[in-house]
Design a protein around this motif. Structure first.
Motif, PDB file in Angstrom:
ATOM      1  N   GLY A  55       0.799  -1.214   0.000  1.00 37.43           N
ATOM      2  CA  GLY A  55       0.000   0.000   0.000  1.00 37.43           C
ATOM      3  C   GLY A  55       0.835   1.268   0.000  1.00 37.43           C
ATOM      4  O   GLY A  55       0.287   2.360   0.022  1.00 37.43           O
ATOM      5  N   SER A  56       2.162   1.137  -0.040  1.00 35.18           N
ATOM      6  CA  SER A  56       2.978   2.347   0.004  1.00 35.18           C
ATOM      7  C   SER A  56       3.147   2.960  -1.383  1.00 35.18           C
ATOM      8  O   SER A  56       3.766   4.006  -1.521  1.00 35.18           O
ATOM      9  CB  SER A  56       4.340   2.044   0.616  1.00 35.18           C
ATOM     10  N   GLY A  57       2.632   2.301  -2.410  1.00 30.33           N
ATOM     11  CA  GLY A  57       2.648   2.905  -3.743  1.00 30.33           C
ATOM     12  C   GLY A  57       3.821   2.478  -4.596  1.00 30.33           C
ATOM     13  O   GLY A  57       4.022   3.034  -5.674  1.00 30.33           O
ATOM     14  N   LYS A  58       4.564   1.471  -4.155  1.00 28.39           N
ATOM     15  CA  LYS A  58       5.761   1.112  -4.929  1.00 28.39           C
ATOM     16  C   LYS A  58       5.405   0.440  -6.250  1.00 28.39           C
ATOM     17  O   LYS A  58       6.019   0.744  -7.278  1.00 28.39           O
ATOM     18  CB  LYS A  58       6.704   0.226  -4.084  1.00 28.39           C
ATOM     19  N   SER A  59       4.387  -0.434  -6.224  1.00 31.92           N
ATOM     20  CA  SER A  59       3.975  -1.069  -7.486  1.00 31.92           C
ATOM     21  C   SER A  59       3.397  -0.036  -8.437  1.00 31.92           C
ATOM     22  O   SER A  59       3.641  -0.075  -9.643  1.00 31.92           O
ATOM     23  CB  SER A  59       2.919  -2.141  -7.224  1.00 31.92           C
ATOM     24  N   THR A  60       2.635   0.888  -7.889  1.00 37.14           N
ATOM     25  CA  THR A  60       2.067   1.962  -8.709  1.00 37.14           C
ATOM     26  C   THR A  60       3.196   2.767  -9.348  1.00 37.14           C
ATOM     27  O   THR A  60       3.165   3.058 -10.544  1.00 37.14           O
ATOM     28  CB  THR A  60       1.224   2.890  -7.818  1.00 37.14           C
ATOM     29  N   LEU A  61       4.203   3.085  -8.544  1.00 41.70           N
ATOM     30  CA  LEU A  61       5.305   3.908  -9.041  1.00 41.70           C
ATOM     31  C   LEU A  61       5.993   3.237 -10.220  1.00 41.70           C
ATOM     32  O   LEU A  61       6.245   3.856 -11.257  1.00 41.70           O
ATOM     33  CB  LEU A  61       6.299   4.166  -7.901  1.00 41.70           C
ATOM     34  N   VAL A  62       6.273   1.944 -10.072  1.00 46.02           N
ATOM     35  CA  VAL A  62       7.059   1.287 -11.109  1.00 46.02           C
ATOM     36  C   VAL A  62       6.249   1.116 -12.390  1.00 46.02           C
ATOM     37  O   VAL A  62       6.801   1.093 -13.480  1.00 46.02           O
ATOM     38  CB  VAL A  62       7.646  -0.036 -10.583  1.00 46.02           C
ATOM     39  N   ARG A  63       4.927   1.038 -12.259  1.00 45.95           N
ATOM     40  CA  ARG A  63       4.085   0.908 -13.455  1.00 45.95           C
ATOM     41  C   ARG A  63       4.027   2.203 -14.261  1.00 45.95           C
ATOM     42  O   ARG A  63       3.524   2.212 -15.379  1.00 45.95           O
ATOM     43  CB  ARG A  63       2.687   0.450 -13.062  1.00 45.95           C
ATOM     44  N   HIS A  64       4.508   3.284 -13.679  1.00 52.64           N
ATOM     45  CA  HIS A  64       4.596   4.518 -14.454  1.00 52.64           C
ATOM     46  C   HIS A  64       5.705   4.437 -15.482  1.00 52.64           C
ATOM     47  O   HIS A  64       5.658   5.097 -16.507  1.00 52.64           O
ATOM     48  CB  HIS A  64       4.886   5.709 -13.531  1.00 52.64           C
ATOM     49  N   ILE A  65       6.714   3.634 -15.191  1.00 51.11           N
ATOM     50  CA  ILE A  65       7.888   3.647 -16.054  1.00 51.11           C
ATOM     51  C   ILE A  65       7.571   3.034 -17.413  1.00 51.11           C
ATOM     52  O   ILE A  65       8.044   3.522 -18.435  1.00 51.11           O
ATOM     53  CB  ILE A  65       9.054   2.941 -15.339  1.00 51.11           C
ATOM     54  N   ASN A  66       6.719   1.995 -17.441  1.00 47.86           N
ATOM     55  CA  ASN A  66       6.277   1.513 -18.759  1.00 47.86           C
ATOM     56  C   ASN A  66       4.858   1.990 -19.083  1.00 47.86           C
ATOM     57  O   ASN A  66       4.198   1.460 -19.957  1.00 47.86           O
ATOM     58  CB  ASN A  66       6.385  -0.006 -18.877  1.00 47.86           C
TER      59      ASN A  66
END
Lengths: 531, 344
Positions: B66-77
């Motif tokens: 829930g800290s947003g790390k998966s969300t963050l990395v999905r921005h890169i692609n």
């Protein structure tokens, strides 16, 4: 056992389950909030309900026992309200019948008529005697009538004596219902409380004037009329039948027209107009369906029968194994030996054409509905309608639009058979794991690639189930379409039905059953292999 | 190092129908996360993420669920579109690509590995690995050759024709890694790849992965919720909390100088022996009054583990040298405090 409560360093106290005291304070606050009125009483009884170890009730609620459904309405326990309203109604009807009902009325009436007749005969006899004629015939009739009247009176007497028993059962039922209300009220109310704790917004709590008024109004509306209708021998005519003619007359101000005839006529005009307006479209559809059907017929009927038989058996073998193949051979032999070969093939062609059309239109629609939640929301009621509307209902407009014969029959079959393949395709599409779709996207898949490589293959089992369902639905429909001139085995059965010909009907029925089983087995076997 | 491979500049992601309004409210009025939720019904997924990743670096993003790390990395692609901010990959602005260009970048430059493997269940292992190549319409013979090579890299020779469900979890994840490597991308995005595996397998795969990446020189963004894993694998670690990057640094920097209480609590349980280097706990040579005759010597890059080996056999402090010259020393009390993590 030693008291095992110990304060530990970190300040958490550990207590053995057996030593835990029930803390009523928090609970009491919450119960008071829930009940609003009379919190002390309900705190007390809810604790008792909570402490109960047997399923039998252990509290008695006087208010509920006395007021019955009104208590339930006042407390917002509408299940209690309706359940006990119906039960109390039965009790009151029983009591009313016992007290002022007249169960022997029908016989008394009859006796009266018979006595009148008897008096008439007596008079005739006297007249005959006075005229110096033979009066024995009338005297005999008079005697018979009098005995009959006497019998009717005894019957009425027996029934009227039984009134007391009716009253007694009424009283017994009354006591029983009241006791049940009193004993179960708190249990039911406690359940509502538990529900309220989970969902305070959606559960009624406390006491509301609105609820009290509503329940009183409902009771006064329902109870007196019902009791009156059940206990009085000849109530107003108005209560027996809905006055639709009068209401129609009021609206339409015409003597002979009713709302029913008016709406039916209006609909008929609309359908006729639509049929004329859309002639080109409907003819085109019919032609399209006919061409599919002709291709199927060509393959199944024009091909020499030995070839078809061998091909079907081999397909069964390849798809579902030797056992199904043997069964298929036997079924084909039955059909052929009884002279059903051609009509059976016509049935199979009808089903085949319907299924083919269902699949080529249903799967894309299903894919669309699986992807677009909004489209599915709109389509769902239509699909429900297609599946639940009795076939006989839409056979009529189909005749109006498409005429009679096989192609309209196939269209009717499609309406009935398409929903499963659409639904299950949509279900399968929605069931594709989000993560796998995301992975394909992350590797640069386009929408088309995603559909072809990921979504359809993963939804395939569900789609196949849908196709199988559709096949079975189409098979069941293919008999009904004989009503609008569809051919095949359905027609044989329709004819048998018209002449109540048991033998031919049964033989034709078995032929249809065999066709259905053969198709189902082959298709299922093929799918199992696929999956 | 040269031009960064991945560059994020003030990236924000707000979920909800009114995300744009919420974004401008944040910019103008500086409202906080709970206010965004109550006012606009929007959830802040990532806030002001800014960092660079250079070529060949393993950049770990660590945070709880829930800290947003998966969300963050999905921005890169660009599986997720940012609400605000700029993302550059190999010098190209990802946000400005057309959907065709984006698909091309995804297919050629980035490989992604998922926590739940996300293999295609109806395809063989080989066809799964070859799928990114198939998307790019590479002929089958070539696909298969590349796929077999990638499976060789992850040690899965002999399983090419199996279906994914016939493999164990660890093997399936290796297929996932092979799939990400198959198109020889410059960047690997690893979304908690080892989290669903049991500890022994996880450790094995971590080592295998580290060696592989070092050999292939892939720039890697590695998401994990496990600080041990981040320390073992990452060159640098970014710690995320509630969608915000709290601290970025090497494992040693984070362990020795946690940016705030949150990070401190995280690093408390981490063993410092292999992490902390001598130079970060040494004191000046002048502060020691006694004789340094015969005292053991160690390089300033030696870790605590090595210093302890030297210190156990002597009463004297350990002298720390830089290219042979003494630059400082470590006394016993200093060493013990260092093991605790620099407590004074």
């Amino acid at each position: 056992m030693t008291p095992s409560t110990e304060e530990q360093d970190n300040g958490i106290s550990v207590t053995a389950a057996s030593d835990i005291e029930v803390d009523h304070e928090q609970l009491d606050i919450s119960i008071a909030e829930f009940v609003e009125r009379n919190p002390d009483y309900y705190q007390n009884v809810f604790h008792k309900v909570h402490a109960a170890t047997s399923p039998l009730p252990n509290t008695f609620n006087w208010a509920a026992a006395l007021l019955g459904p009104i208590w339930g309405g006042f407390r917002g326990a509408w299940g209690f309200f309706w359940g006990f309203l119906i039960l109390e109604m039965i009790v009151w009807v029983q009591l009313g019948r016992g007290l002022w009902g007249n169960p022997g009325a029908k016989f008394e009436e009859r006796a009266e008529g018979q006595l009148e007749k008897a008096a008439e005969f007596k008079q005739r006899a006297e007249e005959a005697l006075a005229a110096g004629e033979d009066a024995t015939r009338f005297e005999k009739l008079f005697d018979n009538m009098s005995t009959a009247a006497e019998r009717s009176l005894t019957e009425a007497q027996i029934l009227n004596d039984g009134k007391f028993m009716v009253f007694l059962t009424g009283v017994a039922l009354f006591v029983l219902v009241k006791l049940t209300q009193g004993f179960y009220a708190n249990k039911i109310y406690e359940r509502q409380y538990s529900k309220w704790r989970i969902d305070p917004e959606g559960t009624e709590s406390g006491v509301k004037l609105r609820n009290l008024v509503l329940s009183l109004v409902l009771v006064t509306l329902i109870a007196p009329l019902t009791i009156y209708k059940f206990t009085v021998e000849s109530p107003f005519e108005l209560l027996n039948q809905f006055p639709e003619k009068e209401i129609s007359g009021y609206f339409l101000e015409e003597e002979n027209e009713t709302l029913y005839t008016e709406s039916a006529k209006w609909l008929e005009d609309r359908i006729d107009a639509a049929a004329v307006a859309g002639q080109g479209l409907f003819d085109g559809l019919t032609a399209g369906v006919r061409s599919v059907l002709e291709a199927m017929t060509l393959a199944l009927i024009v091909t020499p029968w030995p070839v078809v038989m061998v091909v079907v058996c081999v397909v069964a073998w390849r798809a579902a194994g030797p056992r199904v193949s043997i069964f298929t051979g036997a079924a084909l032999a039955y059909v052929a030996l009884l002279g059903y070969w051609e009509v059976s093939m016509e049935t199979v062609a009808l089903v085949g054409a319907a299924v083919f059309l269902c699949v080529i239109f249903g799967i894309p629609l299903g894919i669309w509905f699986g992807k677009s939640q909004r489209a599915y929301k709109i389509a769902e009621p239509v699909l429900d309608l297609m599946q639940t509307l009795p076939a006989f209902v839409y056979l009529i407009p189909i005749i109006a639009f498409f005429g009679t014969g096989n192609p309209p029959g196939i269209l009717a079959t499609i309406i009935f058979g398409m929903p499963p393949v659409i639904r299950l395709t949509a279900l399968g599409m929605r069931g594709v794991p989000r993560t796998i779709i995301e992975a394909a996207e992350a590797f640069g898949a386009s929408k088309r690639q995603l559909l072809r490589d990921v979504e359809i293959p993963l939804a395939l089992p569900s789609i196949m189930t849908g196709v199988n369902q559709t096949i079975l639905m189409c098979l069941s429909m293919v008999v009904i379409i004989s009503l609008i001139g569809g051919g095949g085995l359905g027609q044989e059965i329709l004819i048998a039905l018209q002449y109540a010909a048991k033998g031919p009907g049964l033989l034709g029925g078995i032929a249809i059953l065999l066709c259905a089983m053969v198709i189902d087995r082959i298709v299922q076997g093929a799918f199992r292999r696929e999956i | 190092m040269d031009e960064p491979v991945v560059k994020l500049d003030n990236v924000w992601k707000i979920f909800g129908d009114r995300s744009q309004e919420a974004m401008s409210a944040i910019k103008e009025r500086g409202i906080t996360k709970p206010e965004v939720l109550s006012e606009f019904g929007c959830v802040v997924g990532v806030q002001k993420a800014t960092f660079d990743v250079s070529r060949g670096e393993i950049f770990c993003i660590m945070g709880l669920s829930g800290s947003g790390k998966s969300t963050l990395v999905r921005h890169i692609n660009r599986l997720i579109e940012p609400t605000e901010g700029k993302i550059e990959v190999l010098g190209r602005d990802i946000g400005s690509l057309s959907s065709n260009e984006l698909r091309e970048v995804r297919a050629l430059q980035m490989g992604m590995v998922f926590q739940h493997m996300a293999l295609l269940p109806h395809r063989s292992v080989r066809d799964n690995v070859a799928y990114p190549l198939e998307i790019r319409k590479i002929p089958k013979s070539r696909r298969w050759a590349i796929s077999d090579h990638a499976l060789g890299l992850v040690d899965l020779v002999g399983y090419e024709d199996r279906l994914p469900r016939e493999l164990s979890g660890g093997m399936q994840q290796r297929v996932g890694i092979a799939r990400a490597l198959a198109s020889d991308p410059a960047i690997l995005l690893m979304d908690e790849p080892f989290s669903a595996l049991d500890p022994l397998i996880r450790m094995q795969l971590q080592d295998q992965f580290k060696a592989l990446v070092a050999q292939l020189q892939k720039t890697t963004l590695f998401i994990t919720h496990d600080l041990d894993e981040a320390i073992r694998i990452g060159h640098r670690i970014a710690i995320m909390k509630d969608g915000e990057i709290v601290q970025i640094g090497t494992a040693e920097e984070i362990v020795m100088n946690p940016a705030d209480e949150y990070v401190r609590e995280f690093v408390q349980g981490i063993s410092k022996l292999k992490l902390v280097k001598a130079h970060s706990i040494m004191e000046p040579v002048e502060s020691y009054k006694g004789s340094l005759e015969g005292a053991p010597e160690a390089d300033h890059k030696a870790d605590l583990d090595q210093i302890i080996d030297l210190a156990v056999n002597t009463e004297q402090p350990v002298v720390i040298t830089d290219s042979g010259k003494p630059v400082g020393l470590i006394t016993k009390p200093r060493l013990l405090r260092g093991i605790q993590g620099g407590k004074e």
